[in-house]
Design an enzyme around this catalytic site. Structure first.
Site, PDB file in Angstrom:
ATOM      1  N   ARG A   1     -50.093   5.736 -32.324  1.00  0.00           N
ATOM      2  CA  ARG A   1     -50.452   4.587 -33.155  1.00  0.00           C
ATOM      3  C   ARG A   1     -49.735   3.352 -32.648  1.00  0.00           C
ATOM      4  NH1 ARG A   1     -51.487   6.583 -39.112  1.00  0.00           N
ATOM      5  NH2 ARG A   1     -51.997   8.726 -38.631  1.00  0.00           N
TER       6      ARG A   1
ATOM      7  N   LYS B   1     -42.497   7.608 -34.091  1.00  0.00           N
ATOM      8  CA  LYS B   1     -42.325   6.862 -35.338  1.00  0.00           C
ATOM      9  C   LYS B   1     -41.221   5.831 -35.135  1.00  0.00           C
ATOM     10  CE  LYS B   1     -43.714  10.359 -38.703  1.00  0.00           C
ATOM     11  NZ  LYS B   1     -44.477  11.257 -38.030  1.00  0.00           N
TER      12      LYS B   1
ATOM     13  N   HIS C   1     -61.786  12.231 -24.777  1.00  0.00           N
ATOM     14  CA  HIS C   1     -63.050  12.943 -24.681  1.00  0.00           C
ATOM     15  C   HIS C   1     -63.751  12.952 -26.032  1.00  0.00           C
ATOM     16  CE1 HIS C   1     -62.698  14.490 -20.631  1.00  0.00           C
ATOM     17  NE2 HIS C   1     -61.425  14.740 -20.870  1.00  0.00           N
TER      18      HIS C   1
ATOM     19  N   ALA D   1     -37.432   8.761 -24.710  1.00  0.00           N
ATOM     20  CA  ALA D   1     -37.942   9.755 -23.763  1.00  0.00           C
ATOM     21  C   ALA D   1     -38.691  10.869 -24.490  1.00  0.00           C
ATOM     22  CB  ALA D   1     -36.788  10.347 -22.969  1.00  0.00           C
TER      23      ALA D   1
ATOM     24  N   ARG E   1     -36.107   2.069 -36.221  1.00  0.00           N
ATOM     25  CA  ARG E   1     -35.362   0.828 -36.409  1.00  0.00           C
ATOM     26  C   ARG E   1     -35.999  -0.247 -35.575  1.00  0.00           C
ATOM     27  NH1 ARG E   1     -31.093  -0.820 -32.820  1.00  0.00           N
ATOM     28  NH2 ARG E   1     -30.841   0.588 -31.084  1.00  0.00           N
TER      29      ARG E   1
END
Length: 182
Positions: free
Chosen positions: A162, A176, A109, A156, A179
């Site tokens: 990003r 994030k 939005h 999960a 590995r």
């Protein structure tokens, strides 16, 4: 024998209903009960939902293009009650595994100035791409504008805000990379 014939007839009826609504399918798709495939119309533009061959859509899975597009590759599994909104366009690569209760978005939005209603402003369309051979764990959220590279694994409950590079293993809120697959 009768049970197999009945199951095939039910699958054929589901595919025919969605094809009539404008969805396109490859061969060998399995559509569970309660699946929603809706191309939709937005600003006079008809959306598009395409599903590759040998795709399995779990019970209650929702793929809504909202006038945009949702393109699912071949040999993909979409778990129960997963929701994919394709306003800005969503592509899901071949051989991808999407667990239950995931959310994949392709818009956000607009945030207007104070005093203006959020509801009355347009969405920002943000194309979302999920590569080939990706595994999204249960309850993963993928926000609009994100690209998840080939071979990624997302734990999960993660929220992907990003881009993730190919073969990353990611977890958390926000997700994030911790590995890479070897």
């Amino acid at each position: 024998m009768l049970r197999v014939t009945w199951a095939r007839a039910v699958q054929a009826a589901r595919r025919a209903r969605f094809a009539w609504a404008g969805a396109e399918f490859g061969a060998g798709c399995d559509l569970a009960r309660g699946v929603v495939l809706a191309p939709g119309v937005r600003n006079g533009r008809r959306g598009r939902v395409t599903v590759g061959s040998n795709v399995s859509l779990g019970r209650g899975a929702v793929l809504r293009a909202w006038g945009g597009s949702v393109a699912v590759g071949a040999n993909v599994f979409v778990g129960e009650y997963t929701v994919v909104y394709g306003h800005g366009g969503v592509s899901i690569g071949d051989d991808t595994l999407i667990a239950m209760h995931c959310r994949i978005l392709s818009s956000n939005h607009t945030i207007p100035p104070r005093g203006e209603r959020i509801r009355h402003h347009p969405d920002v369309l943000l194309p979302t791409a999920i590569g080939r051979d990706v595994w999204l764990g249960a309850g993963v959220t993928v926000l609009g504008g994100v690209t998840i590279g080939d071979g990624c694994v997302v734990a999960a409950g993660a929220v992907v805000t990003r881009d993730l590079p190919a073969y990353a293993v990611a977890a958390g809120v926000p997700a994030k990379t911790f590995r890479f697959r070897e």
